[in-house]
Motif scaffolding. Sequence first.
Motif, PDB file in Angstrom:
ATOM      1  N   CYS A 159      44.116  43.829  42.123  1.00  0.00           N
ATOM      2  CA  CYS A 159      42.683  43.808  41.819  1.00  0.00           C
ATOM      3  C   CYS A 159      42.097  45.213  41.909  1.00  0.00           C
ATOM      4  O   CYS A 159      42.072  45.821  42.989  1.00  0.00           O
ATOM      5  N   ALA A 160      41.627  45.717  40.780  1.00  0.00           N
ATOM      6  CA  ALA A 160      41.040  47.060  40.733  1.00  0.00           C
ATOM      7  C   ALA A 160      39.592  47.032  40.294  1.00  0.00           C
ATOM      8  O   ALA A 160      38.908  48.044  40.334  1.00  0.00           O
ATOM      9  N   SER A 161      39.126  45.880  39.861  1.00  0.00           N
ATOM     10  CA  SER A 161      37.754  45.721  39.378  1.00  0.00           C
ATOM     11  C   SER A 161      37.043  44.683  40.234  1.00  0.00           C
ATOM     12  O   SER A 161      37.667  43.716  40.697  1.00  0.00           O
ATOM     13  N   PRO A 162      35.730  44.843  40.434  1.00  0.00           N
ATOM     14  CA  PRO A 162      34.987  43.809  41.169  1.00  0.00           C
ATOM     15  C   PRO A 162      34.971  42.466  40.443  1.00  0.00           C
ATOM     16  O   PRO A 162      34.612  41.447  41.034  1.00  0.00           O
ATOM     17  N   LEU A 163      35.379  42.463  39.185  1.00  0.00           N
ATOM     18  CA  LEU A 163      35.428  41.226  38.405  1.00  0.00           C
ATOM     19  C   LEU A 163      36.741  40.473  38.604  1.00  0.00           C
ATOM     20  O   LEU A 163      36.873  39.327  38.165  1.00  0.00           O
ATOM     21  N   ASP A 164      37.720  41.105  39.251  1.00  0.00           N
ATOM     22  CA  ASP A 164      39.042  40.502  39.409  1.00  0.00           C
ATOM     23  C   ASP A 164      39.092  39.529  40.583  1.00  0.00           C
ATOM     24  O   ASP A 164      38.431  39.719  41.607  1.00  0.00           O
ATOM     25  N   THR A 165      39.919  38.489  40.402  1.00  0.00           N
ATOM     26  CA  THR A 165      40.218  37.522  41.461  1.00  0.00           C
ATOM     27  C   THR A 165      41.721  37.579  41.728  1.00  0.00           C
ATOM     28  O   THR A 165      42.507  37.647  40.779  1.00  0.00           O
ATOM     29  N   PRO A 166      42.160  37.562  42.983  1.00  0.00           N
ATOM     30  CA  PRO A 166      43.603  37.617  43.254  1.00  0.00           C
ATOM     31  C   PRO A 166      44.356  36.503  42.536  1.00  0.00           C
ATOM     32  O   PRO A 166      43.886  35.362  42.464  1.00  0.00           O
ATOM     33  N   ASP A 167      45.521  36.838  42.003  1.00  0.00           N
ATOM     34  CA  ASP A 167      46.238  35.846  41.194  1.00  0.00           C
ATOM     35  C   ASP A 167      46.735  34.659  42.004  1.00  0.00           C
ATOM     36  O   ASP A 167      47.104  33.630  41.443  1.00  0.00           O
ATOM     37  N   SER A 168      46.731  34.766  43.330  1.00  0.00           N
ATOM     38  CA  SER A 168      47.100  33.615  44.152  1.00  0.00           C
ATOM     39  C   SER A 168      46.099  32.474  44.032  1.00  0.00           C
ATOM     40  O   SER A 168      46.388  31.337  44.415  1.00  0.00           O
ATOM     41  N   ALA A 169      44.928  32.754  43.453  1.00  0.00           N
ATOM     42  CA  ALA A 169      43.921  31.714  43.234  1.00  0.00           C
ATOM     43  C   ALA A 169      44.272  30.807  42.058  1.00  0.00           C
ATOM     44  O   ALA A 169      43.552  29.837  41.791  1.00  0.00           O
ATOM     45  N   CYS A 170      45.387  31.088  41.368  1.00  0.00           N
ATOM     46  CA  CYS A 170      45.747  30.316  40.176  1.00  0.00           C
ATOM     47  C   CYS A 170      45.868  28.828  40.462  1.00  0.00           C
ATOM     48  O   CYS A 170      45.486  27.993  39.623  1.00  0.00           O
TER      49      CYS A 170
END
Length: 261
Positions: A159-170
Amino acid sequence: MTERSKTDMDPWYIYDTLIEGVPEGIPVTDYCIGSNWCYVDAGCGCGISHAVRGGGRRTFHEDPCSIDLHALAKLAKSWNFEEATLGTAALNAWYSRREAIEKKGAFIDVEHVGRAEESNPFTLLKESYAEKKVTVVGHFPNVNSMFATADVTVLERNCASPLDTPDSACEYILPQQDYVLMTGTTFINKTMPRLLELSQKATTVVVGPSAIPSVVLAEAGAQAIAGSVVVDKEPAKASIKGGTKEQWRAGIKKFFWTPQD
């Protein structure tokens, strides 16, 4: 959406079926793992992939040009992601041949030289996903503009952007989506089978140069493949070795394929 027919398949099914489909005896003539991209040039054509680093220890120590394309494609199953990158490019050398893609009836955008936005899958699908719940797996350059028209979640490993969500949230997010656009690099890091399974209620598109145009991805749940095809291998190879965007655009074009068509 109807539920997919093979969501309970062995996660190696996609890999094993793709590898099995590559004929034996096709020579590998050249390869390169560049800073961002990889190519494998073989007797049947040239395939590309995103260059992914990391993962487990290397187990492959041969010269890729000393084995045939079928054997090199087996590296797609490697847990060393640089080896898996080579395997994915090898698979695309077979499955992403221009003649094979054209035979499938896929749209290859050979007209928009230097106008990549017009052939971008995010643009092509814009009206379809408007006002829908959309998850993009991987922070593509076009993602930010999507927030104005859709309810967008971006799943990103780093995650490099404030718009990103960690992929573990899939596990929590994907079952609730209308559209899922996932990077083809999920094939390299082995998350694709589970992501497709979680996305069974959504319209799912596999996106990017690592995407492999095969019906096996449709069997696993993808409704469309938006990848890249090498149309002129010399500028394509030069661009991957550190050349220019102009060389990339001259040698590599986008395609869009809906397997059910």
